[in-house]
Design a protein around this motif. Structure first.
Motif, PDB file in Angstrom:
ATOM      1  N   THR A   5      -7.860  -2.836   2.141  1.00  0.00           N
ATOM      2  CA  THR A   5      -6.068  -3.961   2.729  1.00  0.00           C
ATOM      3  C   THR A   5      -6.664  -3.202   4.202  1.00  0.00           C
ATOM      4  O   THR A   5      -6.146  -4.296   5.084  1.00  0.00           O
ATOM      5  N   ASN A   6      -7.081  -1.877   4.110  1.00  0.00           N
ATOM      6  CA  ASN A   6      -7.107  -1.439   6.142  1.00  0.00           C
ATOM      7  C   ASN A   6      -8.582  -2.402   6.565  1.00  0.00           C
ATOM      8  O   ASN A   6      -8.417  -2.046   7.705  1.00  0.00           O
ATOM      9  N   TYR A   7      -9.740  -2.451   5.892  1.00  0.00           N
ATOM     10  CA  TYR A   7     -10.372  -3.434   6.494  1.00  0.00           C
ATOM     11  C   TYR A   7     -10.107  -4.563   7.208  1.00  0.00           C
ATOM     12  O   TYR A   7     -10.238  -5.171   7.631  1.00  0.00           O
ATOM     13  N   LYS A   8      -8.966  -5.259   5.949  1.00  0.00           N
ATOM     14  CA  LYS A   8      -8.393  -6.781   6.330  1.00  0.00           C
ATOM     15  C   LYS A   8      -7.603  -6.170   7.805  1.00  0.00           C
ATOM     16  O   LYS A   8      -8.277  -7.091   8.466  1.00  0.00           O
ATOM     17  N   TRP A   9      -6.892  -5.361   7.543  1.00  0.00           N
ATOM     18  CA  TRP A   9      -6.195  -5.665   8.993  1.00  0.00           C
ATOM     19  C   TRP A   9      -6.638  -5.708  10.371  1.00  0.00           C
ATOM     20  O   TRP A   9      -6.718  -4.793  11.162  1.00  0.00           O
ATOM     21  N   ILE A  10      -8.079  -3.764  10.474  1.00  0.00           N
ATOM     22  CA  ILE A  10      -8.869  -3.478  11.402  1.00  0.00           C
ATOM     23  C   ILE A  10      -9.958  -5.702  11.013  1.00  0.00           C
ATOM     24  O   ILE A  10      -9.996  -5.547  12.181  1.00  0.00           O
ATOM     25  N   LEU A  11     -10.816  -6.467  10.490  1.00  0.00           N
ATOM     26  CA  LEU A  11     -10.954  -7.275  10.989  1.00  0.00           C
ATOM     27  C   LEU A  11     -10.274  -8.135  11.166  1.00  0.00           C
ATOM     28  O   LEU A  11     -10.675  -9.142  12.527  1.00  0.00           O
ATOM     29  N   LEU A  12      -8.777  -8.201  11.554  1.00  0.00           N
ATOM     30  CA  LEU A  12      -7.478  -8.987  11.337  1.00  0.00           C
ATOM     31  C   LEU A  12      -8.142  -8.661  13.512  1.00  0.00           C
ATOM     32  O   LEU A  12      -7.798  -9.615  14.468  1.00  0.00           O
ATOM     33  N   VAL A  13      -7.649  -7.291  13.467  1.00  0.00           N
ATOM     34  CA  VAL A  13      -7.155  -7.033  14.949  1.00  0.00           C
ATOM     35  C   VAL A  13      -8.669  -7.064  15.910  1.00  0.00           C
ATOM     36  O   VAL A  13      -8.955  -7.608  16.811  1.00  0.00           O
TER      37      VAL A  13
END
Length: 99
Positions: A5-13
């Motif tokens: 989930t953290n990686y998904k947020w980082i990728l989104l940003v």
């Protein structure tokens, strides 16, 4: 699962920041053209200014700048290793075409 989930947020940003950077480049060129048209009493931009406009807009390395009647043809090597020819209006500094 939390790490994913953290990686998904980082990728989104990161995706958002890249999209904003691309949008900034596409809107910055007309402002340069307006500035060049109103700066002093010059009637044409210089070859160096044409090169800077193309480099800021497209990126890559400028290989050559040729002045033709009412425009400049700027040849660049883009970041993918392809040669592009960009036509820049000699009076306004606006990008006319990209090949």
């Amino acid at each position: 699962m939390r790490l994913y989930t953290n990686y998904k947020w980082i990728l989104l940003v990161i995706s958002f920041l890249v999209a904003m950077q691309i949008a900034g480049h596409s809107f910055s060129q007309p402002q340069e053209a307006v500035y060049l048209m109103t700066a002093g009493k010059r009637t044409e931009i210089s070859p160096q200014e044409a090169a800077v406009i193309v480099q800021r807009s497209v990126g890559g390395r400028v290989l050559s700048v040729n002045h033709e009647s009412s425009h400049y043809r700027v040849k660049i090597l883009n970041s993918k290793g392809h040669i592009q020819i960009i036509t820049v209006d000699a009076r306004s500094g606006a990008i006319l075409s990209t090949r």
